[in-house]
Design a protein around this motif. Sequence first.
Motif, PDB file in Angstrom:
ATOM      1  N   THR A 256      -5.581 -32.481  34.256  1.00 45.70           N
ATOM      2  CA  THR A 256      -6.418 -31.466  33.605  1.00 45.70           C
ATOM      3  C   THR A 256      -6.233 -30.156  34.360  1.00 45.70           C
ATOM      4  O   THR A 256      -6.026 -30.154  35.566  1.00 45.70           O
ATOM      5  CB  THR A 256      -7.903 -31.892  33.521  1.00 45.70           C
ATOM      6  OG1 THR A 256      -8.585 -31.001  32.625  1.00 45.70           O
ATOM      7  CG2 THR A 256      -8.625 -31.871  34.867  1.00 45.70           C
ATOM      8  N   GLN A 270     -10.376 -23.865  29.836  1.00 45.59           N
ATOM      9  CA  GLN A 270      -9.893 -25.228  30.068  1.00 45.59           C
ATOM     10  C   GLN A 270      -8.577 -25.348  29.314  1.00 45.59           C
ATOM     11  O   GLN A 270      -8.522 -25.100  28.115  1.00 45.59           O
ATOM     12  CB  GLN A 270     -10.926 -26.207  29.491  1.00 45.59           C
ATOM     13  CG  GLN A 270     -10.493 -27.646  29.461  1.00 45.59           C
ATOM     14  CD  GLN A 270     -10.995 -28.412  30.677  1.00 45.59           C
ATOM     15  OE1 GLN A 270     -12.202 -28.510  30.866  1.00 45.59           O
ATOM     16  NE2 GLN A 270     -10.086 -28.949  31.470  1.00 45.59           N
ATOM     17  N   THR A 273      -5.767 -31.290  28.875  1.00 42.70           N
ATOM     18  CA  THR A 273      -6.201 -32.517  29.538  1.00 42.70           C
ATOM     19  C   THR A 273      -5.459 -33.663  28.874  1.00 42.70           C
ATOM     20  O   THR A 273      -5.446 -33.751  27.645  1.00 42.70           O
ATOM     21  CB  THR A 273      -7.723 -32.749  29.393  1.00 42.70           C
ATOM     22  OG1 THR A 273      -8.405 -31.634  29.962  1.00 42.70           O
ATOM     23  CG2 THR A 273      -8.162 -34.029  30.093  1.00 42.70           C
ATOM     24  N   GLY A 285     -10.056 -39.881  31.791  1.00 41.39           N
ATOM     25  CA  GLY A 285     -10.318 -38.584  31.140  1.00 41.39           C
ATOM     26  C   GLY A 285     -11.680 -38.043  31.554  1.00 41.39           C
ATOM     27  O   GLY A 285     -11.812 -36.864  31.928  1.00 41.39           O
ATOM     28  N   LYS A 286     -12.700 -38.900  31.538  1.00 40.08           N
ATOM     29  CA  LYS A 286     -14.050 -38.462  31.932  1.00 40.08           C
ATOM     30  C   LYS A 286     -14.100 -38.125  33.418  1.00 40.08           C
ATOM     31  O   LYS A 286     -14.742 -37.149  33.817  1.00 40.08           O
ATOM     32  CB  LYS A 286     -15.080 -39.541  31.591  1.00 40.08           C
ATOM     33  CG  LYS A 286     -15.400 -39.604  30.107  1.00 40.08           C
ATOM     34  CD  LYS A 286     -16.044 -40.910  29.754  1.00 40.08           C
ATOM     35  CE  LYS A 286     -17.521 -40.792  29.543  1.00 40.08           C
ATOM     36  NZ  LYS A 286     -18.115 -42.072  29.140  1.00 40.08           N
ATOM     37  N   LYS A 289     -12.329 -34.714  33.815  1.00 43.58           N
ATOM     38  CA  LYS A 289     -13.090 -33.578  33.266  1.00 43.58           C
ATOM     39  C   LYS A 289     -14.370 -33.344  34.050  1.00 43.58           C
ATOM     40  O   LYS A 289     -14.769 -32.204  34.286  1.00 43.58           O
ATOM     41  CB  LYS A 289     -13.417 -33.828  31.777  1.00 43.58           C
ATOM     42  CG  LYS A 289     -12.229 -33.834  30.864  1.00 43.58           C
ATOM     43  CD  LYS A 289     -11.818 -32.494  30.317  1.00 43.58           C
ATOM     44  CE  LYS A 289     -12.866 -31.823  29.509  1.00 43.58           C
ATOM     45  NZ  LYS A 289     -12.312 -30.946  28.467  1.00 43.58           N
ATOM     46  N   ALA A 293     -15.079 -29.956  36.171  1.00 46.26           N
ATOM     47  CA  ALA A 293     -16.235 -29.120  35.804  1.00 46.26           C
ATOM     48  C   ALA A 293     -17.080 -28.807  37.043  1.00 46.26           C
ATOM     49  O   ALA A 293     -17.465 -27.649  37.275  1.00 46.26           O
ATOM     50  CB  ALA A 293     -17.073 -29.830  34.740  1.00 46.26           C
ATOM     51  N   THR A 308     -12.376 -24.040  25.414  1.00 41.57           N
ATOM     52  CA  THR A 308     -11.167 -24.849  25.195  1.00 41.57           C
ATOM     53  C   THR A 308     -10.835 -24.929  23.715  1.00 41.57           C
ATOM     54  O   THR A 308     -11.698 -24.705  22.873  1.00 41.57           O
ATOM     55  CB  THR A 308     -11.365 -26.267  25.792  1.00 41.57           C
ATOM     56  OG1 THR A 308     -10.107 -26.924  25.847  1.00 41.57           O
ATOM     57  CG2 THR A 308     -12.347 -27.103  25.003  1.00 41.57           C
ATOM     58  N   ASN A 310      -9.285 -27.403  20.696  1.00 43.54           N
ATOM     59  CA  ASN A 310      -8.989 -28.815  20.411  1.00 43.54           C
ATOM     60  C   ASN A 310      -8.594 -28.995  18.957  1.00 43.54           C
ATOM     61  O   ASN A 310      -9.140 -28.337  18.075  1.00 43.54           O
ATOM     62  CB  ASN A 310     -10.221 -29.706  20.658  1.00 43.54           C
ATOM     63  CG  ASN A 310     -10.736 -29.622  22.081  1.00 43.54           C
ATOM     64  OD1 ASN A 310     -11.800 -29.086  22.343  1.00 43.54           O
ATOM     65  ND2 ASN A 310      -9.962 -30.135  23.011  1.00 43.54           N
ATOM     66  N   MET A 317     -10.562 -36.770  22.813  1.00 50.49           N
ATOM     67  CA  MET A 317     -10.868 -35.549  23.568  1.00 50.49           C
ATOM     68  C   MET A 317     -12.188 -34.939  23.114  1.00 50.49           C
ATOM     69  O   MET A 317     -13.012 -34.503  23.926  1.00 50.49           O
ATOM     70  CB  MET A 317      -9.720 -34.538  23.362  1.00 50.49           C
ATOM     71  CG  MET A 317      -9.749 -33.359  24.297  1.00 50.49           C
ATOM     72  SD  MET A 317      -9.224 -33.809  25.973  1.00 50.49           S
ATOM     73  CE  MET A 317     -10.769 -34.079  26.769  1.00 50.49           C
ATOM     74  N   ASN A 321     -15.580 -34.129  25.202  1.00 55.85           N
ATOM     75  CA  ASN A 321     -16.098 -32.754  25.211  1.00 55.85           C
ATOM     76  C   ASN A 321     -17.519 -32.670  24.647  1.00 55.85           C
ATOM     77  O   ASN A 321     -18.368 -31.976  25.188  1.00 55.85           O
ATOM     78  CB  ASN A 321     -15.164 -31.831  24.431  1.00 55.85           C
ATOM     79  CG  ASN A 321     -13.895 -31.535  25.212  1.00 55.85           C
ATOM     80  OD1 ASN A 321     -13.811 -31.841  26.394  1.00 55.85           O
ATOM     81  ND2 ASN A 321     -12.913 -30.940  24.552  1.00 55.85           N
ATOM     82  N   MET A 324     -19.994 -33.844  27.088  1.00 57.36           N
ATOM     83  CA  MET A 324     -20.237 -32.843  28.147  1.00 57.36           C
ATOM     84  C   MET A 324     -21.153 -31.733  27.651  1.00 57.36           C
ATOM     85  O   MET A 324     -21.790 -31.039  28.442  1.00 57.36           O
ATOM     86  CB  MET A 324     -18.909 -32.194  28.585  1.00 57.36           C
ATOM     87  CG  MET A 324     -18.031 -33.085  29.425  1.00 57.36           C
ATOM     88  SD  MET A 324     -16.446 -32.274  29.768  1.00 57.36           S
ATOM     89  CE  MET A 324     -16.890 -31.222  31.162  1.00 57.36           C
TER      90      MET A 324
END
Length: 349
Positions: A256, A270, A273, A285-286, A289, A293, A308, A310, A317, A321, A324
């Motif tokens: 990322t 961002q 990733t 991935g988590k 990220k 962050a 970001t 997407n 993804m 996101n 988050m």
Amino acid sequence: MTNRWLPVEVDTKSAGPDFWVRYHAYRRLRHAETRPDDPITPDDVVEGEMKREDPYELHFRYEISDGNQMLSWLTAGAIRPGTPGYDTNKHLLWVEGSVHRHHRRQGIGRTWIPLLLEVMERHSHTTLSVGTEEKSGHSFLKWLGAESKFTGAENRLKLADVDWAMLESWIAEGRKRSPDTRMEVYDGRLPESMWDDYCPQFSSMLNTMPFEDLDHGEIVVTPPMLAEWLARMDFGNRVGHWMLTREPDGIISGITDMVYAPYTPTIVHQGFTGVRPDARGRGLGKWLKGAMALHVRDLYPNAWWFVTDNAGSNAPMLAINRAMGFRTYREGSEYQITRDALAARLQLR
Ligand SMILES: CC(C)(COP(=O)(O)OP(=O)(O)OC[C@H]1O[C@@H](n2cnc3c(N)ncnc32)[C@H](O)[C@@H]1OP(=O)(O)O)[C@@H](O)C(=O)NCCC(=O)NCCS
């Protein structure tokens, strides 16, 4: 149709001060129309980047102006012959264009069609690609006969609303589920000693992104291309931050990256990733990220937003996101039309 609008090619390397005054005024107008609440990139940064030789891309730039006022700006880009990935990308011409908002629906936009066809014929491009996130752009591109091939959105995370404890738990969970995986953090610059290792693995992850129905080529990032990208970042005083997960066998399983620009201190971008397909489902991935962050929040206490882009179809993804707290800021679509269909459209008018 008679045409009272005259597109003029602009060579940004030799353009004089009059051009830059017109261009920056137009850029401000468009910024006020599309991103009114965001800081604007300073003139010298934009100008320097547009003047810089691009070893990997061809750029075609045109203006339509009336005296000192720019009425329309069009820029097209394509891969330069000899660039890695040329064979699978050479048919594509990527275009961005707009018309001054007080001068729309007078036929200026359609003035670009013969010119774009001429560029496509000269360089053997067979697919034209144009994105828009504006209603007028969708209407115009549908009128043109282009088809929407990809939908996406700019998503934004308001830092004041983030549940930081949840992100801490993502990191703990990631470590627990992959105890042999190492997290690496690089601030400012990715060290040159790892470019040979990083670039092929980065490229292969980039190519796993969903592109929906978009006609696209293979993404190839080589160490010299990364060097050029970093040099451009240096020119704009932008700072990169990278986090990687590495497996015991040395393979990079996840990446990322984020970019901070001092002229937009409230926004941190961002970038990409990605987690290798064979390492998905382990919470990497988590972990990546969440860790990024927290890291970036601590580095830039004046930042309000993470931003970001997407694909609308990128469910994994988007799931991370959304959890988050990223929310859709602006949706957009990429339209494409073949050169033959564009030529036929021109005959119809
Ligand atoms: C898209 C854009 C460049 C069009 O420029 P323009 O000079 O207004 O386009 P034209 O006058 O040549 O329009 C050609 C045709 O497109 C269609 N069209 C253009 N804008 C439209 C709108 N807002 N609503 C409905 N139809 C529209 C019409 O059929 C029009 O023909 P008509 O006026 O004879 O009915 C301009 O609206 C713009 O700058 N939008 C924001 C930037 C953007 O989205 N750019 C990406 C797409 S190129």
